[in-house]
Structure formats: C-alpha cells, structure tokens
Design a protein around this motif. Structure first.
Motif, short mmCIF file in Angstrom:
data_model
loop_
_atom_site.label_atom_id
_atom_site.label_comp_id
_atom_site.label_asym_id
_atom_site.label_seq_id
_atom_site.Cartn_x
_atom_site.Cartn_y
_atom_site.Cartn_z
N CYS A 105 0.80 -1.23 0.00
CA CYS A 105 0.00 0.00 0.00
C CYS A 105 0.83 1.28 0.00
CB CYS A 105 -0.95 0.00 1.20
SG CYS A 105 -2.14 -1.36 1.13
N GLY A 106 2.05 1.25 0.50
CA GLY A 106 2.92 2.42 0.45
C GLY A 106 2.50 3.53 1.39
N GLY A 107 3.41 4.49 1.56
CA GLY A 107 3.16 5.61 2.45
C GLY A 107 3.74 5.38 3.83
N PRO A 108 3.62 6.37 4.74
CA PRO A 108 4.22 6.26 6.07
C PRO A 108 3.79 4.98 6.79
CG PRO A 108 3.42 8.48 5.69
CD PRO A 108 2.95 7.66 4.53
N GLY A 109 4.77 4.19 7.23
CA GLY A 109 4.50 2.95 7.93
C GLY A 109 4.10 1.79 7.05
N ASN A 110 4.04 2.00 5.75
CA ASN A 110 3.56 0.96 4.84
C ASN A 110 4.51 0.68 3.68
OD1 ASN A 110 0.90 0.41 6.05
ND2 ASN A 110 0.45 2.51 5.47
N ASN A 111 5.79 0.95 3.88
CA ASN A 111 6.77 0.75 2.82
C ASN A 111 7.68 -0.45 3.05
OD1 ASN A 111 6.04 2.87 1.08
ND2 ASN A 111 7.20 4.36 2.28
N ASP A 112 7.34 -1.30 4.00
CA ASP A 112 8.17 -2.46 4.29
C ASP A 112 7.74 -3.62 3.39
OD1 ASP A 112 10.14 -3.93 5.51
OD2 ASP A 112 9.44 -3.55 7.54
N ILE A 113 8.35 -4.76 3.59
CA ILE A 113 7.99 -5.96 2.84
C ILE A 113 8.09 -7.17 3.76
CG2 ILE A 113 10.34 -6.31 1.97
CD1 ILE A 113 9.04 -7.36 -0.65
N ASP A 114 7.17 -8.10 3.62
CA ASP A 114 7.16 -9.30 4.44
C ASP A 114 8.12 -10.32 3.81
OD1 ASP A 114 6.60 -11.72 5.77
OD2 ASP A 114 4.53 -11.10 6.17
N GLU A 115 9.35 -10.35 4.34
CA GLU A 115 10.39 -11.21 3.78
C GLU A 115 10.00 -12.68 3.83
OE1 GLU A 115 12.80 -9.85 2.36
OE2 GLU A 115 12.99 -7.86 3.26
N SER A 116 9.41 -13.12 4.94
CA SER A 116 9.08 -14.54 5.08
C SER A 116 8.06 -14.95 4.03
CB SER A 116 8.54 -14.83 6.49
OG SER A 116 7.33 -14.12 6.74
N LEU A 117 7.10 -14.10 3.76
CA LEU A 117 6.07 -14.42 2.78
C LEU A 117 6.66 -14.47 1.37
CD1 LEU A 117 3.17 -14.78 1.80
CD2 LEU A 117 2.90 -12.29 1.92
N VAL A 118 7.40 -13.45 0.97
CA VAL A 118 7.95 -13.41 -0.38
C VAL A 118 8.94 -14.55 -0.59
CG1 VAL A 118 9.32 -12.05 -2.00
CG2 VAL A 118 7.55 -10.94 -0.61
N ASN A 119 9.79 -14.82 0.38
CA ASN A 119 10.74 -15.90 0.23
C ASN A 119 10.05 -17.26 0.16
OD1 ASN A 119 13.06 -14.31 0.12
ND2 ASN A 119 13.29 -14.28 2.34
N PHE A 120 8.93 -17.40 0.86
CA PHE A 120 8.17 -18.65 0.78
C PHE A 120 7.62 -18.86 -0.63
CE2 PHE A 120 4.22 -21.05 0.96
CZ PHE A 120 4.58 -22.17 1.68
N LEU A 121 7.08 -17.80 -1.21
CA LEU A 121 6.57 -17.90 -2.58
C LEU A 121 7.69 -18.27 -3.55
CD1 LEU A 121 4.26 -14.74 -2.68
CD2 LEU A 121 3.56 -17.12 -2.30
N ILE A 122 8.87 -17.68 -3.35
CA ILE A 122 10.01 -17.97 -4.22
C ILE A 122 10.46 -19.42 -4.05
CG2 ILE A 122 12.44 -17.46 -4.63
CD1 ILE A 122 11.75 -14.55 -3.69
N THR A 123 10.64 -19.84 -2.81
CA THR A 123 11.13 -21.19 -2.55
C THR A 123 10.20 -22.25 -3.11
OG1 THR A 123 12.26 -20.45 -0.54
CG2 THR A 123 11.76 -22.80 -0.71
N LEU A 260 -7.18 -11.77 -1.61
CA LEU A 260 -6.56 -10.47 -1.34
C LEU A 260 -5.87 -10.53 0.01
CD1 LEU A 260 -6.06 -7.40 -1.52
CD2 LEU A 260 -8.40 -7.06 -0.68
N ALA A 261 -4.57 -10.23 0.02
CA ALA A 261 -3.80 -10.11 1.25
C ALA A 261 -2.76 -9.02 1.04
CB ALA A 261 -3.15 -11.44 1.63
N HIS A 262 -1.91 -8.80 2.03
CA HIS A 262 -0.97 -7.68 1.98
C HIS A 262 0.46 -8.18 2.23
CE1 HIS A 262 -4.85 -5.78 2.47
NE2 HIS A 262 -4.31 -4.69 1.96
N MET A 263 1.41 -7.54 1.55
CA MET A 263 2.80 -7.97 1.60
C MET A 263 3.71 -6.94 2.26
SD MET A 263 3.81 -7.40 -2.44
CE MET A 263 5.56 -7.10 -2.17
N HIS A 264 3.14 -5.87 2.86
CA HIS A 264 3.97 -4.80 3.39
C HIS A 264 3.93 -4.71 4.92
CE1 HIS A 264 -0.02 -2.88 3.19
NE2 HIS A 264 0.41 -2.13 4.19
N ARG A 265 3.34 -5.68 5.58
CA ARG A 265 3.24 -5.65 7.04
C ARG A 265 3.86 -6.93 7.62
NH1 ARG A 265 -1.18 -2.44 8.90
NH2 ARG A 265 -0.96 -0.37 7.94
#
Length: 291
Positions: A105-123, A260-265
């Motif tokens: 979603c971006g913006g203050p407090g919303n610019n991070d990324i859920d590493e565990s989720l993205v790495n799981f999708l990759i793996t 629908l889910a979110h990848m920035h928290r």
C-alpha cells in the motif's frame, strides 16, 4: 507442480537470485539492486483460465487521462463498493485454479515488505499478482526492480496515493476517495506510467486503495486500458487478521477464486497464515495462477 516449463538450471538461478535480494531491512528504505540471472521476457506460469496473455498497447489519444476524465466530468455515480459489474472478483478457471494477489500500500509505515512471505513464494515457486502502490515503488526501487524481473510475479497497479476510486470523494475505512473524474484518472495513470517504465510494458490490472470503487471510476479504469480487480477471499482484512484467521479465510479456496492479502506488514499475521495455508491448498489439487 509449479516448475512446469522451467529448467532446473533456470529455476535455481531465478530462485537463488531472488532470495539473495530479499534480506530483511528497515521500513521505507530502497533495497538492493541485485540483478537476476534472466529477465522476465516470458513467464512460464499459467494465467487465469489458461488464456493467452495479450499485452495492451498504450491508450490512443482519445483514451488519454485528460480525454477520459473529460468524458466523465459531471457523471453522478449510483453504486459504491467492492463488487459491481466491471470489477474482476473471480475468473473462469480451468480446473482447480485460483489466483493469489498481494497489495503493497505504500506511504508512512507501509513501505516495508514481508520477507518470510515473499521468500516462501520464491522457494515453493508459487506465482502471484502483486499490486504495488507508487509510493511503495518509489521507496523500494531496487526491490521493485527485482520483483519485476521474476517470472513468478506479475506487477499490477495499486494507485498513486492509495485512495478509494470515486468521482465525488466518497470515503472507505476513513480514507477519502478521489474527488473528481480527473482525480480518479490521475490516481490510476501516474502509477500506470511508473509500472510501464519499470516492467517494460503497461500493467494489465488495477486495484483501488481499499478496493472500493463507484461505477464511473470503474469505467475510467477500463478506458485507461486496465481491468479493475476486486477479490472473492478477503484473506487478512487489511493486514489486521491473526495468522489463524488468515489460514481459516484461505480455506474458502475454490476454482476461480481471487484472494486479497498484503505484503507490506511483516509484523502482521499475513505471512504466517499464508505459509500455513498454501501447502494445504496445493495438496488439495489447486494450481496457483496469475490473473
């Protein structure tokens, strides 16, 4: 199986390079510019319905943001919400297919990324459609470039300022919507151009902030060359749900579902819930596809 169409050598190269690029870092900071082994020229992953992907050409001058906005200036909407004609909330599946989508979603407090989720999708080589807000892209330029190069992920448009898409300022969840046809077109178009430059072709899909639209805004999105997307499974309720609730929501998996889910928290329950749910869904015979 999710490695269909990929050689072992290519899978290793893409997966390893991606995983290396997603080391945990602080919120809102541009990330590593590590390049991948191969560009995303042709995705080996199926798309919804196994239909061919047709790249949309840039809109003709009559479909420029100004022209589209002018056509709808003064239109008065009668509908509002997350479901209506013109919003893609499910798709015609070929067998047991479903589509995973994740918003940043971006913006203050919303610019991070859920590493565990993205790495799981990759793996596990699980494809997904990622709806990126322009503010998130601008704060994570290297990371966004890495995502753009992966055949696992299709990048889609999540707007400029994460506003509900309306022509009269209607709000959702306390967030004011765009206030005119021109504002609605601008909310779509600036990130359309940003993603076109990042990926090398225009995005096919748009999801409004909060996923709320009126029917005039839906028409504007379509005329700008993108398809408005909703959902059939609200997996994490804006990244507020616990892992157990995310897992339970994903149990509604059905052919043609769009989650629908979110990848920035990364501190939310989204990642853990998805990591628990997705292997079970796959064991049920589902194939994850791009929209």
């Amino acid at each position: 199986m999710f490695d269909r169409g990929l050689s072992r050598r290519r899978m290793f190269g893409v997966g390893a390079a991606l995983a290396a690029g997603f080391a945990t870092t602080g919120c809102g900071t541009a990330q590593s510019d590590t390049a991948f082994a191969e560009p995303n020229s042709t995705s080996p992953y199926p798309v919804a319905g196994d239909s061919p992907v047709v790249d949309k050409a840039a809109p003709a001058p009559t479909n420029s943001p100004a022209a589209v906005a002018a056509r709808h200036a003064g239109d008065q909407p009668k509908q509002w919400g997350v479901e209506m004609t013109g919003i893609l909330s499910t798709f015609a599946a070929t067998g047991k297919q479903m589509a995973l989508t994740f918003d940043a979603c971006g913006g203050p407090g919303n610019n991070d990324i859920d590493e565990s989720l993205v790495n799981f999708l990759i793996t596990h080589q699980i494809p997904a459609t990622l709806f990126l807000n322009k503010r998130w892209i601008d704060a994570n330029q290297g990371r966004a470039a890495q995502l753009a190069m992966s055949p696992l992920f299709e990048l889609a448009n999540h707007g400029v300022a994460h506003r509900p898409l309306s022509v009269n300022g209607r709000a959702a969840y306390g967030i004011n919507g765009t206030g005119s046809a021109q504002e609605a077109a601008d909310e779509v178009w600036a990130n359309h151009e940003r993603l076109t430059g990042l990926v090398g072709k225009p995005p096919r899909f748009f999801r409004a902030g909060t996923a709320h639209y009126d029917e005039v805004a839906v028409a504007i999105v379509n005329e700008l060359g993108e398809t408005p997307v909703g959902f059939s499974i609200n997996a994490d309720y804006g990244a507020t749900a616990t892992a157990a609730k995310v897992q339970a929501a994903m149990n509604a998996a059905a052919p043609g579902a769009i989650s629908l889910a979110h990848m920035h928290r990364p501190q939310s329950g989204t990642g853990a819930g998805m990591i628990a749910a997705l292997p079970t869904i796959r064991d049920m015979g589902f194939t994850f596809v791009h929209l």
